[in-house]
Scaffold this active site. Structure first.
Site, PDB file in Angstrom:
ATOM      1  N   TYR A 433      42.958  42.304  33.342  1.00  0.00           N
ATOM      2  CA  TYR A 433      44.117  41.419  33.499  1.00  0.00           C
ATOM      3  C   TYR A 433      44.925  41.257  32.215  1.00  0.00           C
ATOM      4  CZ  TYR A 433      41.019  37.283  32.363  1.00  0.00           C
ATOM      5  OH  TYR A 433      40.150  36.365  31.817  1.00  0.00           O
ATOM      6  N   GLU A 434      46.121  40.673  32.392  1.00  0.00           N
ATOM      7  CA  GLU A 434      47.135  40.559  31.328  1.00  0.00           C
ATOM      8  C   GLU A 434      47.535  41.926  30.769  1.00  0.00           C
ATOM      9  OE1 GLU A 434      48.713  38.006  31.130  1.00  0.00           O
ATOM     10  OE2 GLU A 434      47.337  36.566  32.019  1.00  0.00           O
ATOM     11  N   GLY A 435      47.612  42.906  31.631  1.00  0.00           N
ATOM     12  CA  GLY A 435      47.947  44.263  31.202  1.00  0.00           C
ATOM     13  C   GLY A 435      46.671  45.025  30.938  1.00  0.00           C
TER      14      GLY A 435
END
Length: 592
Positions: A433-435
């Site tokens: 997550y978050e890229g």
């Protein structure tokens, strides 16, 4: 099951001798961040993390979350822990006093955040997302929105979320389909978002959703995305809560880990929302939140690694087995060389990651307080370069550290009741997550290296060489080992810069290996700086055994962990050839 104890000595040494906290405390506006204040905040945060938050971790994982009658029910102990968090003012440390913040450095919030995530990563995601919402709204919101929403968000009385992803739009936000129709002084937002962390719950009296959506006349692609504030409950002009908005959780995801963090499919059905920033500039606004969120996720990698290490270490002292090689009697398994290898690997990777994460976050504060355009640009470039390393490398090594934690336990580590497996499961989300870490690696080689022709990386390499030149003489052998890694990183940078134009596939093909090579070298840099500080403190009369352990940790890392850079360099030097050689249609040839 081991309790969590904050590694305060390591946190303080890293803050003071790596991340430059004493220097920050001399900046205008940061005078309250005195040594005594920093110590007091860290000591109290450690108490809350140990006594209030950590006891909720196992229960939360076992109990999970449920969606009942349109409401998300969290583990029983979570709300009480969250209320103590709010009452302690923990969410306000780094924010503007105009909205109830304490105006302290962002850097000081980092070890505090590390403690929450070590104590209970699923729980810690809730305040982490709220702080990101504060940052985004503070930088991009209108004065009216900030006055109405920021005080409650800063205090933690209200929570915040980030709504980007849709079933058709994962990392590619250009195809976001959520819509926003203008209606008077507000908008009507409709659509579905998936994977929304802490999208709904009853721990706070209101939730402020930041939602990406398209206006009716928006251009296609990322240039047509706007950002909207959509509250769970509408807020009256006097600040009181009004009726329930038409936004809520449609379902909950059943996940590998972080079971106690509600990951929601969110539905927005003609919900009232307010524009944040300029129309069609939503992605730029959201990235002010995402960049710091990526640092926070990297910090989560450090946090869960620390918890896994503490638990494995305790078990290694308690578990009695047959005689280790060179001994005659049965004893604790820490006497076995392979167990010591695993524990030292866990320890040094965690402490290296802590150094990189704190150092990067400190640069954001120095950029904020810079007195010249040149200084500001240099600190911003430094933080930007380190961000994908913090997010990518720290979360990659967290997979290894938490896996080693299971291995130290042996068969008992595979049994859920010991708690070692939970850390392994929880950590697995971090590279995603978050890229994803693939995106972080592409960011490092693309926007952070190719775009400026390696200038920021060159500056960092010179800084690392400065640390090598100034290290204590007792660490010369370790400094030479690090210098070899620096040479390897320099050659990797030159290989990228010289080959990217001729081979369009090169940056993507080498990106992961480039990121990992950079991470291991930066980890060595941080441990060398920490060890040098430990030598100097010992020479000044500090006889704490921790200082000797810090020096030995650096020696282990340089000899046993840092040499991994060579393997990444070899793979990187293969370029795109072996990765891209197999045609797509031949991947499944064995089954056809």
């Amino acid at each position: 099951m081991a309790d969590y104890n904050a590694p305060l000595k390591d946190m303080k040494l890293t803050l003071n001798h790596v991340a430059r906290m004493p220097e920050l405390a001399e900046k205008p506006g940061f005078e309250d961040a005195s040594a005594d204040m920093v110590d007091a905040i860290l000591e109290e945060a450690a108490r809350v993390a140990r006594d209030v938050v950590a006891p909720t971790n196992w229960e939360g994982d076992q109990q999970g979350v449920q969606l009942k009658d349109g409401k998300v029910a969290c583990p029983d102990s979570f709300k009480q822990a969250y209320q103590q968090y709010v009452e302690g003012g923990w969410g306000s440390l780094q924010f503007d006093p105009e909205y109830g913040g304490q105006g302290l450095p962002f850097l000081l919030s980092i070890p505090v955040m590390e403690m929450w995530h070590s104590a209970n990563m699923a729980w810690g995601l809730c305040p982490m997302l709220s702080q990101g919402a504060v940052e985004c709204l503070d930088l991009n919101g209108s004065d009216e929105l900030k006055a109405k929403y920021l005080p409650k968000l800063v205090s933690g009385e209200w929570c915040g979320t980030m709504n980007l992803t849709e079933s058709n739009a994962g990392s590619d936000l250009s195809v976001v389909r959520a819509k926003a129709e203008p209606e008077g002084d507000h908008y009507r937002v409709s659509g579905e978002k998936i994977f929304i962390t802490w999208g709904d719950h009853e721990m706070a009296e209101n939730i402020v959703h930041l939602v990406l959506a398209r206006l009716p006349d928006a251009p296609a692609g990322v240039r047509g995305i706007s950002l909207f504030l959509v509250p769970k409950y509408l807020v009256n002009d006097d600040g009181s809560l009004g009726e329930r908005n038409t936004a809520g959780a449609l379902s909950l995801e059943h996940k590998l880990g972080i079971h106690a963090s509600p990951t929601c499919v969110m539905g927005f059905d003609n919900a009232i929302g307010y524009l944040v920033g300029e129309p069609n500039r939503g992605l730029a606004c959201m990235f002010t939140m995402m960049n710091n969120a990526r640092l926070s996720v990297g910090l989560q990698g450090v946090s869960i690694s620390e918890r896994a290490y503490q638990q494995a270490l305790e078990y290694a002292f308690e578990r009695i087995q047959g005689p280790a090689v060179g001994t005659r009697e049965a004893g604790p398994i820490i006497r076995h060389a392979d167990v010591r290898r695993m524990l030292l690997t866990m320890k040094t990777l965690t402490e290296a990651g802590r150094g990189i994460a704190y150092d990067a976050c400190g640069s954001l504060d120095f950029a904020l307080k810079a007195t010249s355009a040149e200084e500001k640009a240099a600190e911003q470039a430094r933080a930007a370069l380190l961000t994908p390393i913090v997010k990518g490398w720290c979360t990659e090594v967290a997979q290894e550290v938490t896996s080693l934690g299971v291995q130290v336990y042996g068969g008992m580590g595979y049994i859920e009741e010991t708690g070692a497996a939970q850390h392994f499961r929880d950590a697995r989300i971090l590279p995603i997550y978050e890229g994803t870490n693939g995106i972080q690696a592409l960011d490092l080689v693309g926007r952070k290296t190719l775009m400026d022709q390696g200038a920021a990386l060159a500056a960092l390499i010179e800084e690392i060489r400065g640390a090598i030149a100034s290290c204590d003489p007792s660490l010369i052998a370790q400094a030479k080992q690090l210098e070899e890694g620096v040479v390897g990183l320099t050659k990797a940078r030159d290989f990228l810069l010289s080959g990217a134009e001729a081979d369009a596939q090169l940056p993507g093909a080498i990106a992961y290996n480039f990121m990992m090579l950079a991470g291991y070298v930066c980890g060595g840099w941080q441990l060398l700086r920490q060890a040098t500080a430990a030598v100097h403190l010992a020479a000044e009369g500090d006889d704490d055994p921790y200082l000797q352990a810090k020096q030995e940790s650096a020696r282990f890392y340089m000899a046993q962990v840092l040499p991994r850079w060579k393997g990444f360099a070899d793979m990187l030097n293969d370029g795109s050839r072996s990765i891209m050689a197999l045609p797509e249609e031949l991947f499944a040839s064995a089954w056809q």
